[in-house]
Scaffold this active site. Structure first.
Site, PDB file in Angstrom:
ATOM      1  CB  ALA A 136      59.894 -61.859 -26.070  1.00 55.44           C
TER       2      ALA A 136
ATOM      3  CE  LYS B 258      57.575 -58.424 -25.596  1.00 55.29           C
ATOM      4  NZ  LYS B 258      58.823 -57.701 -25.674  1.00 55.29           N
TER       5      LYS B 258
ATOM      6  CD  GLU C 213      58.640 -55.069 -28.494  1.00 56.58           C
ATOM      7  OE1 GLU C 213      59.743 -55.078 -27.911  1.00 56.58           O
ATOM      8  OE2 GLU C 213      57.714 -54.302 -28.184  1.00 56.58           O
TER       9      GLU C 213
ATOM     10  N   GLY D 173      66.637 -52.187 -28.126  1.00 54.77           N
ATOM     11  CA  GLY D 173      65.876 -50.990 -28.445  1.00 54.77           C
ATOM     12  C   GLY D 173      64.644 -51.247 -29.281  1.00 54.77           C
ATOM     13  CE  LYS D 174      62.581 -57.636 -28.854  1.00 50.50           C
ATOM     14  NZ  LYS D 174      63.713 -57.590 -27.884  1.00 50.50           N
ATOM     15  CB  THR D 175      60.234 -51.905 -26.419  1.00 48.98           C
ATOM     16  OG1 THR D 175      60.226 -53.319 -26.197  1.00 48.98           O
ATOM     17  CG2 THR D 175      58.948 -51.305 -25.867  1.00 48.98           C
TER      18      THR D 175
END
Length: 207
Positions: free
Chosen positions: A101, A32, A99, A14-16
């Site tokens: 990956a 990103k 962010e 759920g980080k995005t």
């Protein structure tokens, strides 16, 4: 420039969605550095759709790889050589949300992981952890990996239904700050996500 690095305990935690909510709440830019997997769209596109910010604040990736797997492998399959010197934090006006990956020890190229890249940057990291079964182990291992490399940890952002014991255990054993929790949002829109973030977090903790 305030830099907030968002990483996770695993892929698909759920980080995005969290990064989109944080980007919108701060009116930040979003970047990103490495996208791996483009068939279902990119995280940059998801953030652009959910953050409710100007398009010019969504920065292009340094590398966009088609294959949906660890960046080191995706690059090899796609015939791309990742140059770490290209993974330098962009200079922007105002805050920027960056962010990673997958999880903190996902390899980028050779023996260099995202945790190693975070060490280079020297910026505070928000660890995104789901509240599902297994999160205590995954979270504490991620915290140890970051600390072993001297990466400053701003705190943990939980995703999912409330599980107070798991959340408290991670905070207590990991010696980290609980930033808040983002529940599952059934119908994700910029408005519903912004409300959920405002209910679960204090935006001043990220400034």
């Amino acid at each position: 420039m305030t830099v907030i690095v968002v990483t996770g305990t695993d892929t698909d935690v759920g980080k995005t969605v969290f990064a989109a909510a944080l980007t919108g709440a701060l009116g930040a830019s979003y970047w990103k550095p490495v996208q791996a997997g483009t068939d279902d769209g990119t995280d940059r596109q998801r953030v652009a759709r959910l953050a409710g910010i100007a398009p010019d604040r969504i920065l292009p990736e340094a590398y966009s790889l088609a294959t949906p797997c660890s960046p080191h492998r995706a690059a090899a399959i796609d015939g791309v050589t990742i140059d770490l010197d290209r993974l330098v934090l962009p200079q922007v006006t105002g805050p920027i949300v960056v962010e990673g990956a997958g999880g903190v020890l996902v390899p980028i190229v050779g023996t260099t992981t995202f945790a190693d890249l975070f060490t280079r940057w020297g910026q505070p990291v928000v660890l995104v952890a789901r509240t599902a079964l297994g999160t205590i182990n995954h979270s504490l291992l991620s915290i140890e990996a970051l600390r072993a490399r001297g990466v400053p940890i701003r705190g943990v952002a939980f995703i999912g239904d409330a599980v107070p014991d798991s959340e408290d255990t991670i905070v207590r054993l990991g010696g980290v700050r609980r930033l808040g929790r983002l529940p599952f949002v059934r119908h994700l829109t910029p408005d519903t996500l912004a409300r959920a973030f405002a209910d679960g977090f204090d935006v001043e903790d990220f400034r």
